[in-house]
Structure formats: structure tokens, C-alpha cells
Motif scaffolding. Structure first.
Motif, mmCIF file in Angstrom:
data_model
loop_
_atom_site.group_PDB
_atom_site.id
_atom_site.type_symbol
_atom_site.label_atom_id
_atom_site.label_comp_id
_atom_site.label_asym_id
_atom_site.label_seq_id
_atom_site.Cartn_x
_atom_site.Cartn_y
_atom_site.Cartn_z
ATOM 1 N N GLN A 1 0.386 -1.240 0.558
ATOM 2 C CA GLN A 1 -0.330 -0.206 -0.118
ATOM 3 C C GLN A 1 0.601 0.830 -0.103
ATOM 4 O O GLN A 1 0.687 1.760 -0.685
ATOM 5 C CB GLN A 1 -0.823 -0.130 1.319
ATOM 6 C CG GLN A 1 -2.111 -1.280 1.150
ATOM 7 C CD GLN A 1 -3.356 -0.906 2.262
ATOM 8 O OE1 GLN A 1 -2.763 -1.387 3.439
ATOM 9 N NE2 GLN A 1 -3.940 -1.314 2.065
ATOM 10 N N PHE A 2 1.719 0.808 0.945
ATOM 11 C CA PHE A 2 2.942 2.405 1.149
ATOM 12 C C PHE A 2 3.403 2.909 -0.485
ATOM 13 O O PHE A 2 3.107 4.136 -1.010
ATOM 14 C CB PHE A 2 3.814 2.193 2.235
ATOM 15 C CG PHE A 2 5.289 3.406 1.985
ATOM 16 C CD1 PHE A 2 4.330 4.343 2.767
ATOM 17 C CD2 PHE A 2 6.444 2.959 1.209
ATOM 18 C CE1 PHE A 2 5.276 5.482 2.938
ATOM 19 C CE2 PHE A 2 7.238 4.201 1.435
ATOM 20 C CZ PHE A 2 6.233 5.361 2.277
ATOM 21 N N SER B 1 1.006 3.488 -2.756
ATOM 22 C CA SER B 1 0.925 5.159 -3.185
ATOM 23 C C SER B 1 1.647 6.067 -3.372
ATOM 24 O O SER B 1 1.373 7.244 -4.033
ATOM 25 C CB SER B 1 0.324 5.616 -1.411
ATOM 26 O OG SER B 1 -0.709 4.228 -1.213
ATOM 27 N N SER C 1 -0.980 9.390 -2.846
ATOM 28 C CA SER C 1 -0.304 10.832 -1.648
ATOM 29 C C SER C 1 -0.466 9.814 -0.765
ATOM 30 O O SER C 1 -0.964 8.985 -0.354
ATOM 31 C CB SER C 1 -0.739 11.782 -2.094
ATOM 32 O OG SER C 1 -0.453 12.817 -3.192
ATOM 33 N N ILE C 2 1.287 10.785 0.146
ATOM 34 C CA ILE C 2 1.130 9.666 1.738
ATOM 35 C C ILE C 2 1.065 10.933 2.726
ATOM 36 O O ILE C 2 1.476 12.042 1.866
ATOM 37 C CB ILE C 2 2.298 9.336 1.323
ATOM 38 C CG1 ILE C 2 2.388 7.768 1.021
ATOM 39 C CG2 ILE C 2 2.472 8.746 3.047
ATOM 40 C CD1 ILE C 2 3.213 6.685 0.298
ATOM 41 N N CYS D 1 -1.145 8.519 9.780
ATOM 42 C CA CYS D 1 -1.149 8.473 8.837
ATOM 43 C C CYS D 1 -2.035 8.110 7.572
ATOM 44 O O CYS D 1 -2.900 7.939 7.531
ATOM 45 C CB CYS D 1 0.190 7.427 7.728
ATOM 46 S SG CYS D 1 -0.593 5.325 7.670
ATOM 47 N N LEU E 1 -3.176 7.172 2.920
ATOM 48 C CA LEU E 1 -3.092 6.810 2.072
ATOM 49 C C LEU E 1 -3.651 7.242 0.608
ATOM 50 O O LEU E 1 -4.803 7.213 1.315
ATOM 51 C CB LEU E 1 -2.493 5.382 1.671
ATOM 52 C CG LEU E 1 -0.988 4.966 2.271
ATOM 53 C CD1 LEU E 1 -1.077 5.920 3.794
ATOM 54 C CD2 LEU E 1 -1.005 3.812 2.535
ATOM 55 N N TYR E 2 -3.141 8.224 -0.070
ATOM 56 C CA TYR E 2 -4.345 8.376 -1.010
ATOM 57 C C TYR E 2 -3.806 8.167 -2.650
ATOM 58 O O TYR E 2 -2.478 7.751 -3.236
ATOM 59 C CB TYR E 2 -4.799 9.665 -1.780
ATOM 60 C CG TYR E 2 -5.473 10.154 -0.784
ATOM 61 C CD1 TYR E 2 -6.195 10.949 -0.119
ATOM 62 C CD2 TYR E 2 -5.129 10.978 0.182
ATOM 63 C CE1 TYR E 2 -7.459 10.943 0.851
ATOM 64 C CE2 TYR E 2 -5.363 11.300 1.566
ATOM 65 C CZ TYR E 2 -7.052 12.001 1.156
ATOM 66 O OH TYR E 2 -7.487 12.420 2.295
ATOM 67 N N TRP F 1 -7.578 5.556 0.851
ATOM 68 C CA TRP F 1 -7.065 3.754 0.649
ATOM 69 C C TRP F 1 -7.516 4.055 1.669
ATOM 70 O O TRP F 1 -7.292 2.224 2.492
ATOM 71 C CB TRP F 1 -5.974 3.452 -0.715
ATOM 72 C CG TRP F 1 -5.845 2.325 -0.931
ATOM 73 C CD1 TRP F 1 -6.983 1.422 -1.133
ATOM 74 C CD2 TRP F 1 -4.617 1.830 -1.645
ATOM 75 N NE1 TRP F 1 -6.540 0.354 -1.644
ATOM 76 C CE2 TRP F 1 -4.610 -0.102 -2.004
ATOM 77 C CE3 TRP F 1 -3.495 2.383 -1.241
ATOM 78 C CZ2 TRP F 1 -4.457 -0.748 -2.407
ATOM 79 C CZ3 TRP F 1 -2.122 1.130 -1.875
ATOM 80 C CH2 TRP F 1 -3.334 0.307 -2.365
ATOM 81 N N SER G 1 -5.082 16.518 4.734
ATOM 82 C CA SER G 1 -4.983 15.568 3.317
ATOM 83 C C SER G 1 -6.685 16.119 2.437
ATOM 84 O O SER G 1 -5.759 16.370 1.311
ATOM 85 C CB SER G 1 -5.057 14.375 3.751
ATOM 86 O OG SER G 1 -6.179 13.820 4.171
#
Length: 143
Positions: free
Chosen positions: A4-5, A8, A13-14, A23, A25-26, A76, A97
């Protein structure tokens, strides 16, 4: 989480809170690349397992069926260190965010009532829910 990281970083974006206890995540780009294919292959062999691929594909197909038809940004994943939950860290980071995606449709799905309530308290509305996978699945959007 590594998948996932990495995805992203590649297609979205993170955001991290200042204290690094939360955090978001998008995903805002939905394109195929060799890097994305490689990340998915690693996920398959390191986490999912060949024997579970059809179950995962069924879930992904169901999720895609209820994605908004218009262009959207996928929220996400959102996480807050368990001992820090309920202190406003997540809400603050979410609002900060989301300002990056002002005037864009933001979409998220969740399986828990607690998360559903959190997103609703932050302006998201449910546009669909289903129990097709033997657990609740809530689809929300923020415009």
C-alpha cells in the motif's frame, strides 16, 4: 502495508501527522505500469498466496462495481497508532490531507461501524452498503 505504501508513492499521495502517529494514503492515478505489476506480483507471492487469488479477485471486482462513475480520489488507507486514537490526530490529518483534493470527489470504503461513523462525522456520506462478502462493506464519498 509495504504494498500500500509503495503503490501510494507511485500512484497517489502519503500524508503523515507531525508526530508520525497517523497516516493517510490516497490513490489519485489509476494507470498500469511495469512497477505496479511488479508490486502486485510481490503482493501475490508474499501475502495473498496463489490459493487465495480467486477470493481476492472476487472482492476486488465487488469493490470496483461500486466505485463512483465520475473521476475520484481513493482514500485508500488511514491509520492512527492505537494508543493515540480518539485524541483528534486522525481528524486533523484527514482534514489537512483532504485540502489537497479540494473540489474533487473523495471515495473510501470500510468494513467497520467505527470507521463508518468516523468518516460520516468528517463529512462523508454513505452511497452504498452491502453484505455480499459475509461482512458489512460501506461505500462513502465526500464532495
Amino acid at each position: 502495508m509495504e504494498f500500500q505504501f509503495d503503490l501510494s508513492m507511485l500512484n497517489g499521495s502519503i500524508f503523515l501527522s507531525d508526530d508520525q502517529k497517523a497516516c493517510v494514503l490516497y490513490l489519485d492515478k489509476f494507470q498500469i505500469s511495469l512497477k505496479k505489476i511488479w508490486l502486485e506480483i510481490k503482493l501475490l507471492f508474499n501475502c495473498i498466496g496463489i490459493e487465495n487469488i480467486f477470493k481476492v479477485l472476487q472482492r476486488e471486482k465487488l469493490l470496483a462495481k461500486f466505485h463512483p462513475e465520475e473521476k475520484f480520489v481513493h482514500l485508500w488507507l488511514m491509520a492512527v497508532v492505537p494508543g493515540e486514537q480518539g485524541k483528534g490526530i486522525g481528524t486533523k490529518l484527514l482534514k489537512e490531507s483532504m485540502s489537497k483534493y479540494e473540489n474533487e470527489l473523495i471515495y473510501v470504503e470500510t468494513t467497520t461501524l467505527e470507521n463508518r461513523t468516523f468518516y460520516q462525522q468528517n463529512g462523508f456520506t454513505i452511497f452504498h452498503e452491502t453484505f455480499e462478502l459475509d461482512y458489512p462493506l460501506y461505500f462513502l464519498k465526500y464532495v
